[in-house]
Design a protein around this motif. Structure first.
Motif, short mmCIF file in Angstrom:
data_model
loop_
_atom_site.label_atom_id
_atom_site.label_comp_id
_atom_site.label_asym_id
_atom_site.label_seq_id
_atom_site.Cartn_x
_atom_site.Cartn_y
_atom_site.Cartn_z
N THR A 164 0.83 -1.21 0.00
CA THR A 164 0.00 0.00 0.00
C THR A 164 0.87 1.26 0.00
OG1 THR A 164 -0.10 -0.08 2.41
CG2 THR A 164 -1.89 -1.11 1.23
N LEU A 170 3.12 6.01 -5.71
CA LEU A 170 3.01 6.08 -7.17
C LEU A 170 1.77 6.85 -7.59
CD1 LEU A 170 4.06 2.42 -8.04
CD2 LEU A 170 5.40 4.49 -8.42
N ALA A 171 0.69 6.67 -6.81
CA ALA A 171 -0.57 7.32 -7.17
C ALA A 171 -0.49 8.83 -7.04
CB ALA A 171 -1.71 6.80 -6.29
N MET A 172 0.56 9.33 -6.38
CA MET A 172 0.70 10.77 -6.24
C MET A 172 1.63 11.36 -7.28
SD MET A 172 0.85 11.89 -2.36
CE MET A 172 1.24 10.25 -1.93
N GLY A 173 2.04 10.52 -8.23
CA GLY A 173 2.92 11.03 -9.27
C GLY A 173 4.38 10.97 -8.90
N GLN A 178 11.79 7.49 -6.84
CA GLN A 178 11.43 8.34 -5.70
C GLN A 178 10.70 7.50 -4.63
OE1 GLN A 178 9.21 11.32 -7.92
NE2 GLN A 178 10.78 12.85 -7.50
N ARG A 182 12.41 7.33 -1.06
CA ARG A 182 11.81 8.13 0.00
C ARG A 182 10.82 7.37 0.86
NH1 ARG A 182 11.45 13.95 -1.26
NH2 ARG A 182 12.93 14.41 -2.90
N ARG B 50 -8.88 1.42 -11.43
CA ARG B 50 -7.42 1.43 -11.51
C ARG B 50 -6.90 1.52 -12.95
NH1 ARG B 50 -4.40 -1.13 -7.12
NH2 ARG B 50 -5.47 -0.50 -5.23
N ASN B 53 -6.04 5.57 -13.67
CA ASN B 53 -4.75 6.21 -13.39
C ASN B 53 -3.60 5.23 -13.66
OD1 ASN B 53 -5.07 4.51 -11.21
ND2 ASN B 53 -4.31 5.97 -9.70
N MET B 55 -2.92 2.39 -12.49
CA MET B 55 -2.33 1.65 -11.37
C MET B 55 -2.20 0.17 -11.72
SD MET B 55 -1.22 3.46 -9.06
CE MET B 55 -0.97 2.87 -7.41
N LEU B 58 1.07 -1.88 -12.65
CA LEU B 58 1.99 -2.53 -11.71
C LEU B 58 1.84 -4.04 -11.73
CD1 LEU B 58 1.48 -0.16 -8.65
CD2 LEU B 58 3.14 0.04 -10.48
N VAL B 83 3.68 9.15 -14.90
CA VAL B 83 3.90 9.87 -13.64
C VAL B 83 3.08 11.16 -13.60
CG1 VAL B 83 5.64 11.09 -12.29
CG2 VAL B 83 6.17 8.86 -13.26
N ARG B 86 -0.64 10.32 -13.18
CA ARG B 86 -1.05 10.00 -11.81
C ARG B 86 -1.07 11.22 -10.91
NH1 ARG B 86 2.55 4.79 -11.78
NH2 ARG B 86 1.18 3.35 -12.87
N ARG B 87 -0.31 12.24 -11.27
CA ARG B 87 -0.42 13.48 -10.50
C ARG B 87 -1.76 14.16 -10.81
NH1 ARG B 87 -0.94 18.10 -10.51
NH2 ARG B 87 -0.60 18.50 -12.72
N MET B 91 -5.58 9.33 -6.22
CA MET B 91 -6.29 8.14 -5.78
C MET B 91 -6.29 8.02 -4.25
SD MET B 91 -5.87 4.31 -7.22
CE MET B 91 -7.33 3.30 -7.27
N PHE B 93 -7.28 5.08 -1.33
CA PHE B 93 -7.42 3.62 -1.33
C PHE B 93 -8.41 3.13 -0.28
CE2 PHE B 93 -3.49 4.77 -3.24
CZ PHE B 93 -3.33 3.89 -4.28
N ASN B 97 -3.71 4.44 4.11
CA ASN B 97 -2.31 4.01 4.01
C ASN B 97 -1.34 5.16 4.13
OD1 ASN B 97 -3.00 5.17 1.61
ND2 ASN B 97 -2.23 3.57 0.30
N PRO B 98 -1.41 5.91 5.26
CA PRO B 98 -0.42 6.98 5.42
C PRO B 98 0.98 6.39 5.53
CG PRO B 98 -1.61 6.63 7.47
CD PRO B 98 -2.27 5.78 6.43
N VAL B 113 8.08 15.24 -4.27
CA VAL B 113 8.43 14.38 -5.41
C VAL B 113 8.08 15.06 -6.73
CG1 VAL B 113 8.23 12.21 -4.16
CG2 VAL B 113 6.25 13.08 -5.38
N ARG B 162 -3.58 14.24 1.45
CA ARG B 162 -2.33 13.94 0.76
C ARG B 162 -2.55 13.91 -0.75
NH1 ARG B 162 0.35 8.25 2.21
NH2 ARG B 162 -1.49 7.57 1.10
N VAL B 166 -1.31 17.57 -4.33
CA VAL B 166 -0.68 17.74 -5.64
C VAL B 166 -1.67 18.30 -6.67
CG1 VAL B 166 1.15 16.05 -5.27
CG2 VAL B 166 -1.03 15.29 -6.22
#
Lengths: 285, 253
Positions: A164, A170-173, A178, A182, B50, B53, B55, B58, B83, B86-87, B91, B93, B97-98, B113, B162, B166
Protein backbone atom coordinates in the motif's frame (compact mmCIF):
# COMPACT_ATOMS: atom_id res chain seq x y z
CA UNK A 1 -10.79 -37.17 26.70
CA UNK A 2 -10.10 -33.62 27.84
CA UNK A 3 -7.43 -34.90 30.19
CA UNK A 4 -5.70 -36.64 27.33
CA UNK A 5 -5.71 -33.49 25.24
CA UNK A 6 -4.36 -31.40 28.08
CA UNK A 7 -1.66 -33.96 28.71
CA UNK A 8 -0.68 -33.87 25.05
CA UNK A 9 -0.49 -30.11 25.16
CA UNK A 10 1.69 -30.16 28.26
CA UNK A 11 4.02 -32.71 26.70
CA UNK A 12 4.47 -30.71 23.53
CA UNK A 13 5.03 -27.45 25.39
CA UNK A 14 7.66 -29.11 27.59
CA UNK A 15 9.42 -30.38 24.52
CA UNK A 16 9.44 -26.95 22.91
CA UNK A 17 10.62 -25.37 26.14
CA UNK A 18 13.44 -27.90 26.37
CA UNK A 19 14.57 -27.11 22.84
CA UNK A 20 14.85 -23.43 23.77
CA UNK A 21 16.69 -24.28 26.99
CA UNK A 22 19.24 -26.41 25.16
CA UNK A 23 19.76 -23.56 22.76
CA UNK A 24 20.34 -21.03 25.50
CA UNK A 25 22.47 -23.44 27.49
CA UNK A 26 24.81 -23.99 24.54
CA UNK A 27 25.47 -20.26 24.29
CA UNK A 28 25.90 -19.96 28.06
CA UNK A 29 28.38 -22.86 28.19
CA UNK A 30 30.48 -21.46 25.34
CA UNK A 31 30.52 -18.00 26.88
CA UNK A 32 31.37 -19.35 30.34
CA UNK A 33 34.10 -21.59 28.99
CA UNK A 34 35.84 -18.84 27.05
CA UNK A 35 35.27 -16.16 29.65
CA UNK A 36 36.59 -18.26 32.54
CA UNK A 37 39.74 -19.21 30.69
CA UNK A 38 40.30 -16.05 28.72
CA UNK A 39 39.68 -13.17 31.09
CA UNK A 40 43.06 -13.52 32.81
CA UNK A 41 44.81 -12.88 29.49
CA UNK A 42 42.99 -9.61 28.98
CA UNK A 43 45.02 -6.61 29.97
CA UNK A 44 45.81 -3.18 28.57
CA UNK A 45 49.05 -4.58 27.24
CA UNK A 46 47.23 -7.50 25.56
CA UNK A 47 44.95 -5.13 23.69
CA UNK A 48 47.52 -2.52 22.71
CA UNK A 49 50.73 -4.33 21.83
CA UNK A 50 52.04 -6.68 19.17
CA UNK A 51 52.93 -10.29 19.99
CA UNK A 52 56.47 -10.89 21.33
CA UNK A 53 58.80 -13.84 21.90
CA UNK A 54 57.54 -15.96 18.98
CA UNK A 55 53.94 -15.08 19.88
CA UNK A 56 54.16 -16.56 23.38
CA UNK A 57 53.82 -13.16 25.03
CA UNK A 58 52.70 -9.63 24.27
CA UNK A 59 49.40 -8.58 22.83
CA UNK A 60 47.14 -8.98 19.84
CA UNK A 61 46.74 -5.41 18.61
CA UNK A 62 47.70 -6.29 15.00
CA UNK A 63 45.01 -8.98 14.99
CA UNK A 64 42.32 -6.61 16.28
CA UNK A 65 43.28 -3.93 13.77
CA UNK A 66 43.52 -6.56 11.02
CA UNK A 67 40.09 -8.02 11.69
CA UNK A 68 38.51 -4.58 11.91
CA UNK A 69 40.10 -3.46 8.63
CA UNK A 70 39.03 -6.68 6.88
CA UNK A 71 35.54 -6.08 8.20
CA UNK A 72 35.51 -2.51 6.95
CA UNK A 73 36.53 -3.55 3.43
CA UNK A 74 33.90 -6.29 3.52
CA UNK A 75 31.26 -3.75 4.51
CA UNK A 76 32.26 -1.28 1.80
CA UNK A 77 32.11 -4.02 -0.83
CA UNK A 78 29.20 -6.16 0.23
CA UNK A 79 26.75 -3.64 1.69
CA UNK A 80 26.21 -1.39 -1.34
CA UNK A 81 26.31 -4.21 -3.90
CA UNK A 82 24.10 -6.46 -1.77
CA UNK A 83 21.48 -3.82 -1.02
CA UNK A 84 21.50 -2.63 -4.64
CA UNK A 85 21.02 -6.20 -5.89
CA UNK A 86 18.15 -6.75 -3.49
CA UNK A 87 16.46 -3.52 -4.56
CA UNK A 88 16.81 -4.49 -8.20
CA UNK A 89 15.56 -8.04 -7.69
CA UNK A 90 12.65 -7.06 -5.48
CA UNK A 91 11.53 -3.72 -6.91
CA UNK A 92 12.60 -3.47 -10.54
CA UNK A 93 13.15 -6.85 -12.12
CA UNK A 94 10.20 -8.52 -13.80
CA UNK A 95 9.50 -11.58 -11.69
CA UNK A 96 10.11 -14.39 -14.15
CA UNK A 97 12.39 -17.23 -15.03
CA UNK A 98 15.57 -15.17 -15.16
CA UNK A 99 15.04 -13.68 -11.70
CA UNK A 100 14.25 -17.14 -10.33
CA UNK A 101 17.53 -18.47 -11.71
CA UNK A 102 19.47 -15.51 -10.29
CA UNK A 103 17.86 -16.08 -6.88
CA UNK A 104 18.72 -19.76 -7.05
CA UNK A 105 22.29 -18.78 -7.85
CA UNK A 106 22.45 -16.42 -4.88
CA UNK A 107 21.05 -19.06 -2.56
CA UNK A 108 23.61 -21.56 -3.80
CA UNK A 109 26.36 -19.01 -3.29
CA UNK A 110 25.28 -18.91 0.36
CA UNK A 111 25.79 -22.67 0.57
CA UNK A 112 29.34 -22.71 -0.81
CA UNK A 113 31.84 -23.77 1.91
CA UNK A 114 33.99 -20.90 3.15
CA UNK A 115 37.26 -22.64 2.22
CA UNK A 116 36.11 -22.60 -1.42
CA UNK A 117 35.70 -18.83 -1.16
CA UNK A 118 39.22 -18.73 0.28
CA UNK A 119 40.66 -20.64 -2.67
CA UNK A 120 38.65 -18.55 -5.13
CA UNK A 121 39.95 -15.37 -3.49
CA UNK A 122 43.51 -16.65 -3.70
CA UNK A 123 43.16 -17.54 -7.37
CA UNK A 124 41.22 -14.48 -8.45
CA UNK A 125 42.04 -11.51 -6.23
CA UNK A 126 45.57 -12.44 -5.09
CA UNK A 127 46.89 -13.94 -8.31
CA UNK A 128 44.80 -12.85 -11.30
CA UNK A 129 44.18 -9.31 -10.04
CA UNK A 130 47.68 -9.25 -8.53
CA UNK A 131 46.55 -7.99 -5.14
CA UNK A 132 48.73 -10.47 -3.31
CA UNK A 133 47.91 -11.43 0.25
CA UNK A 134 46.33 -8.17 1.43
CA UNK A 135 43.49 -6.57 3.35
CA UNK A 136 41.90 -5.76 0.00
CA UNK A 137 41.96 -9.36 -1.27
CA UNK A 138 40.80 -10.76 2.09
CA UNK A 139 38.06 -8.16 2.44
CA UNK A 140 36.81 -8.77 -1.10
CA UNK A 141 36.74 -12.52 -0.50
CA UNK A 142 34.77 -12.07 2.72
CA UNK A 143 32.59 -9.59 0.89
CA UNK A 144 31.61 -12.07 -1.80
CA UNK A 145 30.92 -14.64 0.87
CA UNK A 146 28.68 -12.20 2.76
CA UNK A 147 26.81 -10.95 -0.32
CA UNK A 148 24.10 -13.63 -0.35
CA UNK A 149 23.38 -13.02 3.35
CA UNK A 150 23.00 -9.29 2.78
CA UNK A 151 20.89 -9.79 -0.34
CA UNK A 152 18.66 -12.24 1.52
CA UNK A 153 18.22 -9.97 4.53
CA UNK A 154 17.57 -6.93 2.34
CA UNK A 155 15.05 -8.75 0.18
CA UNK A 156 13.17 -9.91 3.27
CA UNK A 157 13.15 -6.36 4.60
CA UNK A 158 11.89 -4.98 1.28
CA UNK A 159 9.22 -7.65 1.02
CA UNK A 160 7.90 -6.72 4.46
CA UNK A 161 7.16 -3.17 3.30
CA UNK A 162 3.39 -3.12 2.65
CA UNK A 163 2.43 -2.72 -0.99
CA UNK A 164 0.00 0.00 0.00
CA UNK A 165 2.96 2.35 0.55
CA UNK A 166 4.18 1.75 -2.99
CA UNK A 167 0.70 2.33 -4.39
CA UNK A 168 0.13 5.47 -2.35
CA UNK A 169 3.41 6.97 -3.49
CA UNK A 170 3.01 6.08 -7.17
CA UNK A 171 -0.57 7.32 -7.17
CA UNK A 172 0.70 10.77 -6.24
CA UNK A 173 2.92 11.03 -9.27
CA UNK A 174 6.14 9.84 -7.68
CA UNK A 175 8.50 7.89 -9.90
CA UNK A 176 9.50 4.37 -9.01
CA UNK A 177 12.90 5.56 -7.86
CA UNK A 178 11.43 8.34 -5.70
CA UNK A 179 9.12 5.74 -4.17
CA UNK A 180 12.02 3.44 -3.39
CA UNK A 181 14.29 6.19 -2.13
CA UNK A 182 11.81 8.13 0.00
CA UNK A 183 9.23 5.59 1.13
CA UNK A 184 10.41 2.00 0.80
CA UNK A 185 14.05 2.29 1.85
CA UNK A 186 13.39 4.24 5.06
CA UNK A 187 10.89 1.58 6.13
CA UNK A 188 13.08 -1.34 5.07
CA UNK A 189 16.29 0.20 6.39
CA UNK A 190 16.21 -1.19 9.96
CA UNK A 191 15.75 -4.72 8.63
CA UNK A 192 18.43 -4.29 5.97
CA UNK A 193 20.95 -2.91 8.45
CA UNK A 194 20.40 -5.55 11.14
CA UNK A 195 20.46 -8.44 8.68
CA UNK A 196 23.60 -7.04 7.11
CA UNK A 197 25.42 -6.50 10.39
CA UNK A 198 24.62 -10.06 11.43
CA UNK A 199 26.12 -11.25 8.14
CA UNK A 200 29.17 -9.04 8.59
CA UNK A 201 29.74 -10.21 12.16
CA UNK A 202 29.69 -13.76 10.85
CA UNK A 203 32.34 -12.76 8.30
CA UNK A 204 34.48 -11.20 11.05
CA UNK A 205 34.86 -14.61 12.65
CA UNK A 206 35.67 -16.55 9.48
CA UNK A 207 39.11 -18.12 9.12
CA UNK A 208 39.06 -20.12 5.92
CA UNK A 209 38.35 -17.30 3.44
CA UNK A 210 41.17 -15.12 4.76
CA UNK A 211 43.91 -17.64 5.51
CA UNK A 212 45.14 -17.57 1.90
CA UNK A 213 44.01 -14.12 0.91
CA UNK A 214 44.50 -11.57 3.66
CA UNK A 215 45.78 -12.92 6.95
CA UNK A 216 49.32 -13.96 7.72
CA UNK A 217 50.95 -16.00 10.44
CA UNK A 218 52.79 -13.08 11.97
CA UNK A 219 53.41 -9.45 11.23
CA UNK A 220 54.09 -6.99 14.01
CA UNK A 221 53.29 -3.99 11.81
CA UNK A 222 49.88 -2.44 11.54
CA UNK A 223 48.57 -2.10 7.97
CA UNK A 224 49.22 1.27 6.35
CA UNK A 225 47.38 0.58 3.08
CA UNK A 226 44.75 -1.83 1.85
CA UNK A 227 47.47 -3.75 0.02
CA UNK A 228 49.26 -4.70 3.24
CA UNK A 229 48.90 -8.12 4.76
CA UNK A 230 47.47 -8.31 8.27
CA UNK A 231 47.02 -10.60 11.23
CA UNK A 232 43.44 -11.47 12.08
CA UNK A 233 41.77 -12.69 15.28
CA UNK A 234 40.28 -15.99 14.03
CA UNK A 235 43.41 -16.93 12.13
CA UNK A 236 45.56 -16.01 15.13
CA UNK A 237 43.56 -18.42 17.32
CA UNK A 238 43.99 -21.13 14.71
CA UNK A 239 47.72 -20.48 14.49
CA UNK A 240 48.31 -20.42 18.23
CA UNK A 241 46.22 -23.55 18.80
CA UNK A 242 47.65 -25.70 16.01
CA UNK A 243 50.91 -24.33 14.73
CA UNK A 244 52.31 -22.08 17.45
CA UNK A 245 55.77 -22.41 18.84
CA UNK A 246 54.44 -23.52 22.19
CA UNK A 247 50.81 -24.55 22.07
CA UNK A 248 50.37 -25.38 25.75
CA UNK A 249 52.09 -22.26 27.04
CA UNK A 250 49.91 -20.00 24.92
CA UNK A 251 46.55 -21.49 25.95
CA UNK A 252 45.52 -18.42 27.89
CA UNK A 253 46.43 -16.25 24.92
CA UNK A 254 44.26 -18.42 22.67
CA UNK A 255 41.30 -18.05 25.01
CA UNK A 256 42.01 -14.38 25.45
CA UNK A 257 41.98 -13.88 21.68
CA UNK A 258 38.78 -15.90 21.37
CA UNK A 259 37.22 -13.72 24.05
CA UNK A 260 38.16 -10.54 22.20
CA UNK A 261 36.72 -11.96 18.97
CA UNK A 262 33.47 -12.94 20.65
CA UNK A 263 33.12 -9.56 22.34
CA UNK A 264 33.70 -7.92 18.96
CA UNK A 265 31.07 -10.07 17.24
CA UNK A 266 28.51 -9.83 20.04
CA UNK A 267 29.18 -6.10 20.16
CA UNK A 268 28.33 -5.80 16.47
CA UNK A 269 25.15 -7.79 16.97
CA UNK A 270 24.17 -5.72 19.99
CA UNK A 271 24.81 -2.56 17.99
CA UNK A 272 22.54 -3.92 15.25
CA UNK A 273 19.74 -4.65 17.70
CA UNK A 274 19.94 -1.25 19.38
CA UNK A 275 20.08 0.50 16.02
CA UNK A 276 17.01 -1.37 14.81
CA UNK A 277 14.90 -0.61 17.84
CA UNK A 278 15.95 3.06 17.68
CA UNK A 279 14.97 3.31 14.01
CA UNK A 280 11.73 1.43 14.53
CA UNK A 281 10.78 3.84 17.28
CA UNK A 282 11.48 6.73 14.97
CA UNK A 283 9.24 5.24 12.26
CA UNK A 284 6.64 4.20 14.85
CA UNK A 285 6.05 0.83 13.18
CA UNK B 1 -21.94 19.25 -23.23
CA UNK B 2 -18.88 17.68 -24.81
CA UNK B 3 -16.54 20.15 -23.11
CA UNK B 4 -17.91 19.13 -19.71
CA UNK B 5 -16.61 15.59 -20.08
CA UNK B 6 -13.43 15.47 -17.97
CA UNK B 7 -12.67 11.82 -18.50
CA UNK B 8 -14.16 9.00 -20.49
CA UNK B 9 -13.51 5.48 -21.66
CA UNK B 10 -14.52 4.00 -24.99
CA UNK B 11 -14.93 0.25 -25.28
CA UNK B 12 -12.34 -0.41 -22.61
CA UNK B 13 -11.32 -4.07 -22.36
CA UNK B 14 -9.06 -5.39 -19.65
CA UNK B 15 -7.32 -8.76 -19.47
CA UNK B 16 -5.39 -10.54 -16.73
CA UNK B 17 -3.37 -12.90 -18.94
CA UNK B 18 -6.20 -14.76 -20.71
CA UNK B 19 -9.00 -13.74 -18.41
CA UNK B 20 -11.08 -10.81 -19.61
CA UNK B 21 -12.03 -8.80 -16.53
CA UNK B 22 -13.68 -5.86 -18.30
CA UNK B 23 -15.82 -5.90 -21.44
CA UNK B 24 -16.26 -2.80 -23.60
CA UNK B 25 -16.76 -0.31 -20.83
CA UNK B 26 -17.79 3.13 -22.09
CA UNK B 27 -18.48 5.78 -19.47
CA UNK B 28 -18.30 9.55 -19.53
CA UNK B 29 -17.34 11.37 -16.36
CA UNK B 30 -18.70 14.90 -16.15
CA UNK B 31 -16.45 17.58 -14.73
CA UNK B 32 -17.03 18.44 -11.05
CA UNK B 33 -19.53 15.66 -10.61
CA UNK B 34 -19.37 12.55 -8.46
CA UNK B 35 -19.80 9.25 -10.26
CA UNK B 36 -20.29 6.11 -8.19
CA UNK B 37 -19.39 2.65 -9.46
CA UNK B 38 -21.41 -0.06 -7.77
CA UNK B 39 -21.76 -3.81 -8.16
CA UNK B 40 -21.08 -7.07 -6.34
CA UNK B 41 -17.55 -8.16 -5.37
CA UNK B 42 -15.46 -9.20 -8.34
CA UNK B 43 -17.60 -7.31 -10.85
CA UNK B 44 -14.60 -5.33 -12.09
CA UNK B 45 -15.42 -1.91 -10.63
CA UNK B 46 -12.10 -1.59 -8.79
CA UNK B 47 -10.19 -2.91 -11.80
CA UNK B 48 -11.92 -0.30 -13.94
CA UNK B 49 -11.07 2.45 -11.46
CA UNK B 50 -7.42 1.43 -11.51
CA UNK B 51 -7.39 1.63 -15.32
CA UNK B 52 -8.10 5.36 -15.02
CA UNK B 53 -4.75 6.21 -13.39
CA UNK B 54 -2.93 3.18 -14.80
CA UNK B 55 -2.33 1.65 -11.37
CA UNK B 56 -2.96 -1.70 -13.05
CA UNK B 57 0.32 -1.22 -14.88
CA UNK B 58 1.99 -2.53 -11.71
CA UNK B 59 0.47 -5.97 -12.23
CA UNK B 60 2.41 -8.20 -14.60
CA UNK B 61 0.55 -9.85 -17.48
CA UNK B 62 -2.20 -7.32 -18.11
CA UNK B 63 -3.53 -5.98 -21.41
CA UNK B 64 -5.75 -2.95 -21.93
CA UNK B 65 -7.67 -2.40 -25.15
CA UNK B 66 -9.94 0.43 -26.16
CA UNK B 67 -9.52 4.02 -25.07
CA UNK B 68 -9.38 5.94 -21.82
CA UNK B 69 -9.31 9.68 -22.33
CA UNK B 70 -8.47 12.52 -19.96
CA UNK B 71 -9.33 15.88 -21.53
CA UNK B 72 -9.63 14.05 -24.86
CA UNK B 73 -6.11 12.70 -24.60
CA UNK B 74 -5.63 8.92 -24.59
CA UNK B 75 -3.90 8.02 -21.33
CA UNK B 76 -2.66 4.74 -22.77
CA UNK B 77 -0.91 6.49 -25.63
CA UNK B 78 2.82 5.66 -25.56
CA UNK B 79 3.67 9.36 -25.49
CA UNK B 80 1.81 9.83 -22.19
CA UNK B 81 3.99 10.16 -19.10
CA UNK B 82 2.34 7.93 -16.54
CA UNK B 83 3.90 9.87 -13.64
CA UNK B 84 2.24 13.10 -14.81
CA UNK B 85 -1.01 11.24 -15.40
CA UNK B 86 -1.05 10.00 -11.81
CA UNK B 87 -0.42 13.48 -10.50
CA UNK B 88 -3.45 14.68 -12.43
CA UNK B 89 -5.61 11.70 -11.50
CA UNK B 90 -5.21 11.15 -7.75
CA UNK B 91 -6.29 8.14 -5.78
CA UNK B 92 -7.54 7.26 -2.30
CA UNK B 93 -7.42 3.62 -1.33
CA UNK B 94 -9.67 1.24 0.51
CA UNK B 95 -7.51 1.00 3.61
CA UNK B 96 -5.98 4.20 4.95
CA UNK B 97 -2.31 4.01 4.01
CA UNK B 98 -0.42 6.98 5.42
CA UNK B 99 3.35 6.72 5.24
CA UNK B 100 5.22 6.10 8.50
CA UNK B 101 6.22 9.75 8.51
CA UNK B 102 4.91 12.82 10.29
CA UNK B 103 1.54 14.27 9.34
CA UNK B 104 3.32 17.19 7.71
CA UNK B 105 5.70 14.97 5.74
CA UNK B 106 2.81 12.82 4.51
CA UNK B 107 1.18 15.81 2.85
CA UNK B 108 4.44 17.41 1.75
CA UNK B 109 5.57 14.17 0.09
CA UNK B 110 3.59 14.64 -3.11
CA UNK B 111 4.84 18.21 -3.45
CA UNK B 112 8.45 17.23 -2.89
CA UNK B 113 8.43 14.38 -5.41
CA UNK B 114 6.87 16.75 -7.91
CA UNK B 115 9.74 19.17 -7.49
CA UNK B 116 8.34 21.84 -5.15
CA UNK B 117 11.28 23.13 -3.10
CA UNK B 118 9.99 26.41 -1.65
CA UNK B 119 9.45 25.65 2.04
CA UNK B 120 6.96 28.45 2.64
CA UNK B 121 4.91 27.26 -0.30
CA UNK B 122 4.97 23.67 0.96
CA UNK B 123 3.85 24.74 4.44
CA UNK B 124 1.06 26.78 2.93
CA UNK B 125 -0.19 23.95 0.68
CA UNK B 126 0.01 21.43 3.53
CA UNK B 127 -2.25 23.62 5.63
CA UNK B 128 -4.62 24.25 2.73
CA UNK B 129 -4.87 20.53 1.89
CA UNK B 130 -5.52 19.56 5.50
CA UNK B 131 -8.25 22.21 5.68
CA UNK B 132 -9.78 20.98 2.43
CA UNK B 133 -9.89 17.48 3.86
CA UNK B 134 -11.54 18.79 7.04
CA UNK B 135 -8.85 17.48 9.35
CA UNK B 136 -6.78 20.61 10.00
CA UNK B 137 -8.42 21.43 13.35
CA UNK B 138 -7.75 17.93 14.63
CA UNK B 139 -4.07 17.80 13.67
CA UNK B 140 -2.76 21.37 13.66
CA UNK B 141 -1.18 20.97 17.12
CA UNK B 142 0.50 17.67 16.28
CA UNK B 143 1.52 18.20 12.70
CA UNK B 144 5.03 16.89 13.31
CA UNK B 145 3.86 13.72 15.02
CA UNK B 146 3.62 10.38 13.25
CA UNK B 147 0.58 9.94 11.04
CA UNK B 148 0.27 6.38 12.33
CA UNK B 149 -0.90 7.75 15.69
CA UNK B 150 -4.15 8.99 14.14
CA UNK B 151 -7.43 7.05 14.22
CA UNK B 152 -8.53 5.13 11.12
CA UNK B 153 -11.00 7.82 10.06
CA UNK B 154 -8.45 10.58 10.58
CA UNK B 155 -5.86 8.57 8.64
CA UNK B 156 -8.24 8.28 5.70
CA UNK B 157 -8.93 12.02 5.69
CA UNK B 158 -5.18 12.55 5.90
CA UNK B 159 -4.82 10.34 2.81
CA UNK B 160 -7.42 12.46 1.05
CA UNK B 161 -5.49 15.58 2.04
CA UNK B 162 -2.33 13.94 0.76
CA UNK B 163 -3.98 13.24 -2.58
CA UNK B 164 -5.32 16.79 -2.77
CA UNK B 165 -1.92 18.36 -2.10
CA UNK B 166 -0.68 17.74 -5.64
CA UNK B 167 -3.80 19.45 -7.00
CA UNK B 168 -5.32 16.61 -9.01
CA UNK B 169 -8.08 17.21 -11.54
CA UNK B 170 -9.74 13.84 -10.98
CA UNK B 171 -9.91 11.92 -7.69
CA UNK B 172 -10.41 8.16 -7.74
CA UNK B 173 -11.71 6.66 -4.51
CA UNK B 174 -11.65 2.90 -4.06
CA UNK B 175 -14.18 2.07 -1.30
CA UNK B 176 -12.70 4.87 0.82
CA UNK B 177 -14.98 4.31 3.80
CA UNK B 178 -15.30 0.54 3.87
CA UNK B 179 -12.75 0.17 6.66
CA UNK B 180 -14.26 2.94 8.80
CA UNK B 181 -16.95 3.28 11.45
CA UNK B 182 -20.25 5.08 10.68
CA UNK B 183 -19.19 8.46 12.09
CA UNK B 184 -15.90 8.47 10.20
CA UNK B 185 -17.82 7.33 7.11
CA UNK B 186 -20.21 10.25 7.45
CA UNK B 187 -17.28 12.68 7.60
CA UNK B 188 -15.78 11.21 4.45
CA UNK B 189 -19.12 11.46 2.66
CA UNK B 190 -19.56 15.10 3.65
CA UNK B 191 -16.07 15.73 2.39
CA UNK B 192 -16.83 14.15 -0.99
CA UNK B 193 -19.78 16.51 -1.36
CA UNK B 194 -17.58 19.54 -0.65
CA UNK B 195 -14.72 18.43 -2.88
CA UNK B 196 -16.91 17.83 -5.90
CA UNK B 197 -17.16 21.56 -6.49
CA UNK B 198 -13.48 21.57 -7.44
CA UNK B 199 -12.80 18.06 -8.66
CA UNK B 200 -14.20 15.28 -10.75
CA UNK B 201 -14.70 12.35 -8.36
CA UNK B 202 -15.12 8.69 -9.24
CA UNK B 203 -15.91 6.51 -6.27
CA UNK B 204 -16.15 2.73 -6.04
CA UNK B 205 -18.45 1.56 -3.27
CA UNK B 206 -20.24 -1.62 -2.35
CA UNK B 207 -22.54 0.40 -0.14
CA UNK B 208 -25.59 1.43 -2.19
CA UNK B 209 -26.87 3.94 0.34
CA UNK B 210 -23.51 5.59 0.13
CA UNK B 211 -23.68 5.72 -3.65
CA UNK B 212 -27.16 7.21 -3.40
CA UNK B 213 -26.01 9.80 -0.84
CA UNK B 214 -22.82 11.04 -2.43
CA UNK B 215 -23.06 10.64 -6.18
CA UNK B 216 -24.64 12.50 -9.07
CA UNK B 217 -24.38 9.57 -11.44
CA UNK B 218 -24.16 5.85 -10.74
CA UNK B 219 -22.84 3.04 -12.90
CA UNK B 220 -23.80 -0.55 -12.13
CA UNK B 221 -21.23 -3.20 -13.00
CA UNK B 222 -21.82 -6.91 -13.16
CA UNK B 223 -19.43 -9.65 -14.27
CA UNK B 224 -17.02 -7.24 -15.92
CA UNK B 225 -19.74 -5.45 -17.88
CA UNK B 226 -21.38 -2.11 -17.47
CA UNK B 227 -25.05 -3.00 -17.02
CA UNK B 228 -26.56 0.41 -16.56
CA UNK B 229 -25.53 4.00 -15.97
CA UNK B 230 -27.78 6.92 -15.17
CA UNK B 231 -28.37 9.85 -12.87
CA UNK B 232 -28.22 8.45 -9.37
CA UNK B 233 -31.79 9.42 -8.54
CA UNK B 234 -33.15 7.79 -11.68
CA UNK B 235 -31.04 4.64 -11.31
CA UNK B 236 -32.20 4.06 -7.76
CA UNK B 237 -35.83 5.00 -8.22
CA UNK B 238 -36.53 3.85 -11.78
CA UNK B 239 -33.85 1.36 -12.80
CA UNK B 240 -34.06 0.58 -16.49
CA UNK B 241 -33.18 -3.08 -16.20
CA UNK B 242 -34.42 -5.94 -14.07
CA UNK B 243 -30.85 -6.89 -13.16
CA UNK B 244 -30.14 -3.44 -11.75
CA UNK B 245 -33.38 -3.44 -9.81
CA UNK B 246 -32.61 -6.86 -8.31
CA UNK B 247 -29.22 -5.66 -7.17
CA UNK B 248 -30.26 -2.33 -5.67
CA UNK B 249 -33.19 -3.90 -3.88
CA UNK B 250 -30.82 -6.46 -2.39
CA UNK B 251 -32.18 -9.52 -4.13
CA UNK B 252 -28.66 -10.61 -5.10
CA UNK B 253 -25.03 -9.59 -4.71
Amino acid sequence: MIKKRLFMQKMCFSFLRMAVLINGAALAVILYFILSRGWRAISWEFLTQAPRDSMTAGGILPCIVGTISLCLITTFVALPIGVASAIYLNEYATQGKLVRIIRLGINNLAGVPSIVFGLFGLAFFCIVLKMGVSVAAGGLTLGIMTLPVIIGASEEALKSVPNTYREASLAMGATKWQTIRRVILPVAFPGIITGSILGLSRAAGETAPIMYTGAVFFTPDLPTSIFDEVMALPYHIYVLATAGTNIEATRHLQYGTALVLIVLVLGMNLFAIILRSKMRKKLRI
Amino acid sequence: MESNIKMRTENLDFFYRNFQALHHISIEFVQNRVTALIGPSGCGKSTYLRCLNRMNDLIPGITVKGKALLDNQDIYDPSIDVVTLRRRVGMVFQKPNPFPKSIFENIAYGLKVNGVKDKAKITQIVEKSLKQAAIWDEVKYRINESALGLSGGQQQRLCIARALAVDPEVLLMDEPASALDPIATQKIEELIGKLSSKLTIIIVTHNMQQAARVSDRTAFFYMGKLVEINDTDTLFTKPGLKQTEDYITGRFG
